[in-house]
Design a protein around this motif. Structure first.
Motif, PDB file in Angstrom:
ATOM      1  N   GLY A 198      49.879   9.319  48.552  1.00  0.00           N
ATOM      2  CA  GLY A 198      51.088   9.927  48.026  1.00  0.00           C
ATOM      3  C   GLY A 198      51.184  11.432  48.213  1.00  0.00           C
ATOM      4  N   GLN A 199      50.072  12.079  48.500  1.00  0.00           N
ATOM      5  CA  GLN A 199      50.109  13.523  48.730  1.00  0.00           C
ATOM      6  C   GLN A 199      50.737  13.827  50.091  1.00  0.00           C
ATOM      7  OE1 GLN A 199      45.923  14.700  48.113  1.00  0.00           O
ATOM      8  NE2 GLN A 199      46.568  15.733  46.232  1.00  0.00           N
ATOM      9  N   SER A 200      51.212  15.043  50.208  1.00  0.00           N
ATOM     10  CA  SER A 200      51.770  15.474  51.485  1.00  0.00           C
ATOM     11  C   SER A 200      50.920  16.602  52.065  1.00  0.00           C
ATOM     12  CB  SER A 200      53.205  15.963  51.309  1.00  0.00           C
ATOM     13  OG  SER A 200      53.228  17.094  50.460  1.00  0.00           O
ATOM     14  N   MET A 201      50.980  16.740  53.358  1.00  0.00           N
ATOM     15  CA  MET A 201      50.293  17.855  53.996  1.00  0.00           C
ATOM     16  C   MET A 201      50.811  18.035  55.425  1.00  0.00           C
ATOM     17  SD  MET A 201      46.525  17.050  55.509  1.00  0.00           S
ATOM     18  CE  MET A 201      46.542  18.744  56.099  1.00  0.00           C
ATOM     19  N   THR A 202      50.479  19.176  56.000  1.00  0.00           N
ATOM     20  CA  THR A 202      50.867  19.495  57.364  1.00  0.00           C
ATOM     21  C   THR A 202      49.628  19.796  58.190  1.00  0.00           C
ATOM     22  OG1 THR A 202      52.992  20.413  56.663  1.00  0.00           O
ATOM     23  CG2 THR A 202      52.189  21.051  58.840  1.00  0.00           C
ATOM     24  N   LEU A 203      49.511  19.108  59.320  1.00  0.00           N
ATOM     25  CA  LEU A 203      48.468  19.415  60.290  1.00  0.00           C
ATOM     26  C   LEU A 203      49.046  20.428  61.274  1.00  0.00           C
ATOM     27  CD1 LEU A 203      47.074  15.848  61.131  1.00  0.00           C
ATOM     28  CD2 LEU A 203      46.541  17.338  59.208  1.00  0.00           C
ATOM     29  N   GLN A 204      48.276  21.487  61.484  1.00  0.00           N
ATOM     30  CA  GLN A 204      48.773  22.559  62.346  1.00  0.00           C
ATOM     31  C   GLN A 204      48.243  22.415  63.767  1.00  0.00           C
ATOM     32  OE1 GLN A 204      51.032  24.617  61.360  1.00  0.00           O
ATOM     33  NE2 GLN A 204      50.917  24.341  59.131  1.00  0.00           N
ATOM     34  N   CYS A 205      49.084  22.747  64.726  1.00  0.00           N
ATOM     35  CA  CYS A 205      48.693  22.761  66.140  1.00  0.00           C
ATOM     36  C   CYS A 205      49.341  23.966  66.799  1.00  0.00           C
ATOM     37  CB  CYS A 205      49.126  21.488  66.845  1.00  0.00           C
ATOM     38  SG  CYS A 205      48.831  21.534  68.638  1.00  0.00           S
ATOM     39  N   ALA A 206      48.564  24.705  67.555  1.00  0.00           N
ATOM     40  CA  ALA A 206      49.095  25.855  68.275  1.00  0.00           C
ATOM     41  C   ALA A 206      48.450  25.931  69.655  1.00  0.00           C
ATOM     42  CB  ALA A 206      48.818  27.145  67.498  1.00  0.00           C
ATOM     43  N   GLN A 207      49.255  26.426  70.625  1.00  0.00           N
ATOM     44  CA  GLN A 207      48.710  26.644  71.967  1.00  0.00           C
ATOM     45  C   GLN A 207      49.224  27.992  72.482  1.00  0.00           C
ATOM     46  OE1 GLN A 207      50.812  26.536  74.900  1.00  0.00           O
ATOM     47  NE2 GLN A 207      52.673  25.683  73.974  1.00  0.00           N
ATOM     48  N   ASP A 208      48.384  28.647  73.262  1.00  0.00           N
ATOM     49  CA  ASP A 208      48.717  29.990  73.756  1.00  0.00           C
ATOM     50  C   ASP A 208      48.867  30.002  75.273  1.00  0.00           C
ATOM     51  OD1 ASP A 208      45.340  31.441  73.492  1.00  0.00           O
ATOM     52  OD2 ASP A 208      46.096  29.642  74.484  1.00  0.00           O
ATOM     53  N   MET A 209      49.211  28.865  75.841  1.00  0.00           N
ATOM     54  CA  MET A 209      49.327  28.751  77.295  1.00  0.00           C
ATOM     55  C   MET A 209      50.781  28.668  77.757  1.00  0.00           C
ATOM     56  SD  MET A 209      46.156  26.072  77.763  1.00  0.00           S
ATOM     57  CE  MET A 209      46.614  25.103  76.322  1.00  0.00           C
ATOM     58  N   ASN A 210      51.701  28.825  76.817  1.00  0.00           N
ATOM     59  CA  ASN A 210      53.133  28.778  77.127  1.00  0.00           C
ATOM     60  C   ASN A 210      53.550  27.417  77.700  1.00  0.00           C
ATOM     61  OD1 ASN A 210      55.587  30.157  76.889  1.00  0.00           O
ATOM     62  ND2 ASN A 210      55.604  30.691  79.057  1.00  0.00           N
ATOM     63  N   HIS A 211      52.899  26.357  77.206  1.00  0.00           N
ATOM     64  CA  HIS A 211      53.215  25.013  77.686  1.00  0.00           C
ATOM     65  C   HIS A 211      54.490  24.498  77.025  1.00  0.00           C
ATOM     66  CE1 HIS A 211      48.824  23.942  78.973  1.00  0.00           C
ATOM     67  NE2 HIS A 211      49.423  24.810  79.776  1.00  0.00           N
ATOM     68  N   GLU A 212      55.311  23.831  77.845  1.00  0.00           N
ATOM     69  CA  GLU A 212      56.559  23.290  77.320  1.00  0.00           C
ATOM     70  C   GLU A 212      56.307  22.016  76.503  1.00  0.00           C
ATOM     71  OE1 GLU A 212      57.469  25.443  81.193  1.00  0.00           O
ATOM     72  OE2 GLU A 212      55.985  23.989  80.513  1.00  0.00           O
ATOM     73  N   TYR A 213      55.414  21.155  77.006  1.00  0.00           N
ATOM     74  CA  TYR A 213      55.191  19.862  76.382  1.00  0.00           C
ATOM     75  C   TYR A 213      54.062  19.936  75.360  1.00  0.00           C
ATOM     76  CZ  TYR A 213      58.079  17.496  79.890  1.00  0.00           C
ATOM     77  OH  TYR A 213      59.118  17.071  80.674  1.00  0.00           O
ATOM     78  N   MET A 214      54.336  19.399  74.173  1.00  0.00           N
ATOM     79  CA  MET A 214      53.287  19.246  73.172  1.00  0.00           C
ATOM     80  C   MET A 214      53.409  17.862  72.548  1.00  0.00           C
ATOM     81  SD  MET A 214      53.082  22.996  71.352  1.00  0.00           S
ATOM     82  CE  MET A 214      51.475  22.677  70.598  1.00  0.00           C
ATOM     83  N   SER A 215      52.282  17.321  72.110  1.00  0.00           N
ATOM     84  CA  SER A 215      52.311  15.957  71.567  1.00  0.00           C
ATOM     85  C   SER A 215      51.224  15.773  70.520  1.00  0.00           C
ATOM     86  CB  SER A 215      52.145  14.935  72.694  1.00  0.00           C
ATOM     87  OG  SER A 215      51.044  15.268  73.516  1.00  0.00           O
ATOM     88  N   TRP A 216      51.424  14.770  69.690  1.00  0.00           N
ATOM     89  CA  TRP A 216      50.456  14.380  68.674  1.00  0.00           C
ATOM     90  C   TRP A 216      50.026  12.940  68.918  1.00  0.00           C
ATOM     91  CZ3 TRP A 216      47.692  16.984  65.237  1.00  0.00           C
ATOM     92  CH2 TRP A 216      48.146  18.249  64.814  1.00  0.00           C
ATOM     93  N   TYR A 217      48.712  12.725  68.877  1.00  0.00           N
ATOM     94  CA  TYR A 217      48.138  11.396  69.011  1.00  0.00           C
ATOM     95  C   TYR A 217      47.272  11.111  67.780  1.00  0.00           C
ATOM     96  CZ  TYR A 217      49.280  11.514  74.023  1.00  0.00           C
ATOM     97  OH  TYR A 217      49.931  11.577  75.231  1.00  0.00           O
ATOM     98  N   ARG A 218      47.111   9.834  67.473  1.00  0.00           N
ATOM     99  CA  ARG A 218      46.126   9.433  66.489  1.00  0.00           C
ATOM    100  C   ARG A 218      45.125   8.490  67.130  1.00  0.00           C
ATOM    101  NH1 ARG A 218      48.345   5.875  61.598  1.00  0.00           N
ATOM    102  NH2 ARG A 218      46.150   5.237  61.561  1.00  0.00           N
ATOM    103  N   GLN A 219      43.886   8.596  66.663  1.00  0.00           N
ATOM    104  CA  GLN A 219      42.818   7.742  67.174  1.00  0.00           C
ATOM    105  C   GLN A 219      42.169   7.033  66.001  1.00  0.00           C
ATOM    106  OE1 GLN A 219      39.383   9.638  69.004  1.00  0.00           O
ATOM    107  NE2 GLN A 219      38.938   7.817  70.210  1.00  0.00           N
ATOM    108  N   ASP A 220      42.338   5.725  65.954  1.00  0.00           N
ATOM    109  CA  ASP A 220      41.711   4.912  64.930  1.00  0.00           C
ATOM    110  C   ASP A 220      40.340   4.447  65.415  1.00  0.00           C
ATOM    111  OD1 ASP A 220      44.974   3.608  64.386  1.00  0.00           O
ATOM    112  OD2 ASP A 220      43.937   5.163  63.250  1.00  0.00           O
ATOM    113  N   PRO A 221      39.445   4.092  64.484  1.00  0.00           N
ATOM    114  CA  PRO A 221      38.075   3.740  64.875  1.00  0.00           C
ATOM    115  C   PRO A 221      38.031   2.674  65.963  1.00  0.00           C
ATOM    116  CG  PRO A 221      38.222   3.934  62.506  1.00  0.00           C
ATOM    117  CD  PRO A 221      39.631   4.074  63.022  1.00  0.00           C
ATOM    118  N   GLY A 222      37.261   2.934  67.014  1.00  0.00           N
ATOM    119  CA  GLY A 222      37.077   1.959  68.082  1.00  0.00           C
ATOM    120  C   GLY A 222      38.287   1.777  68.987  1.00  0.00           C
ATOM    121  N   MET A 223      39.240   2.681  68.898  1.00  0.00           N
ATOM    122  CA  MET A 223      40.452   2.531  69.695  1.00  0.00           C
ATOM    123  C   MET A 223      40.740   3.790  70.495  1.00  0.00           C
ATOM    124  SD  MET A 223      42.972   0.635  67.007  1.00  0.00           S
ATOM    125  CE  MET A 223      44.277   0.480  68.224  1.00  0.00           C
TER     126      MET A 223
END
Lengths: 113, 114
Positions: free
Chosen positions: A16-41
């Protein structure tokens, strides 16, 4: 260049809690994405962005929100954490047209109890 | 749907020997890219090797090489002269420019034994 950075490295949340995961890049890349990795996958795409102000859903978007107000930052928000969101989260970036050069961050291990 | 299958959940090899990791994929696209990523215990995703589908020649990076069979939709990774530092999870991944997302296989855990 620092590359792709993610904070925090580890996080424990209660259901029920909320939070924000931060991501930053300094390469001036246009594309950014978020992935999740579950155990064994392999990694699965949550959301991605092709530039500031533009986002789209990936394979497993439910329970997550994103926005991209600058080229550098792409935060991932969990509005109401659930145990099913326990996973390792990776942020990645690349330059438009350079499909073969994805840069990954070090990952955030999230546990929801 | 695009899928990537790694049929070997775990493998082991003696140091200095050669090992081959298997990967098959399914797609109706003609323009795509294939990758092998290494994930050591540190969790960092490290690109090992990549292959553009339009290139007939198999990619090679030092001790790592691929056997790309486009008709069979197969993309195996060969590691020669295995080293202890090669111990890691290895993921095969696939990307099409049209979909702009990496699709990963389930991974193969490789253990290099001294």
């Amino acid at each position: 260049n620092a590359g792709v950075t993610q904070t925090p490295k580890f996080q424990v949340l209660k259901t029920g809690q909320s939070m924000t995961l931060q991501c930053a890049q300094d390469m001036n890349h246009e594309y950014m994405s978020w992935y999740r990795q579950d155990p064994g996958m392999g990694l699965r795409l949550i959301h991605y962005s092709v530039g500031a102000g533009i986002t789209d859903q990936g394979e497993v978007p439910n329970g997550y929100n994103v926005s991209r107000s600058t080229t550098e930052d792409f935060p991932l928000r969990l509005l109401s954490a659930a145990p099913s969101q326990t996973s390792v989260y990776f942020c990645a970036s690349r330059r438009a047209g350079r499909f073969y050069e994805q840069y990954f961050g070090p990952g955030t291990r999230l546990t929801v109890t | 749907a695009q899928t990537v299958t790694q049929s070997q959940p775990e493998m082991s090899v003696q140091e200095a020997e050669t090992v081959t990791l298997s990967c098959t994929y399914d797609t109706s696209e003609n323009n795509y890219y294939l990758f092998w990523y290494k994930q050591p215990p540190s969790r960092q995703m490290i690109l090992v090797i990549r292959q553009e589908a339009y290139k007939q020649q198999n990619a090679t990076e030092n001790r790592f090489s691929v056997n790309f069979q486009k008709a069979a939709k197969s993309f195996s990774l060969k590691i020669s002269d295995s080293q202890l530092g090669d111990t890691a999870m290895y993921f095969c991944a696939f990307l099409t420019p049209a979909r702009n997302m990496l699709t990963f296989g389930g991974g193969t855990r490789l253990m290099v034994k001294p």
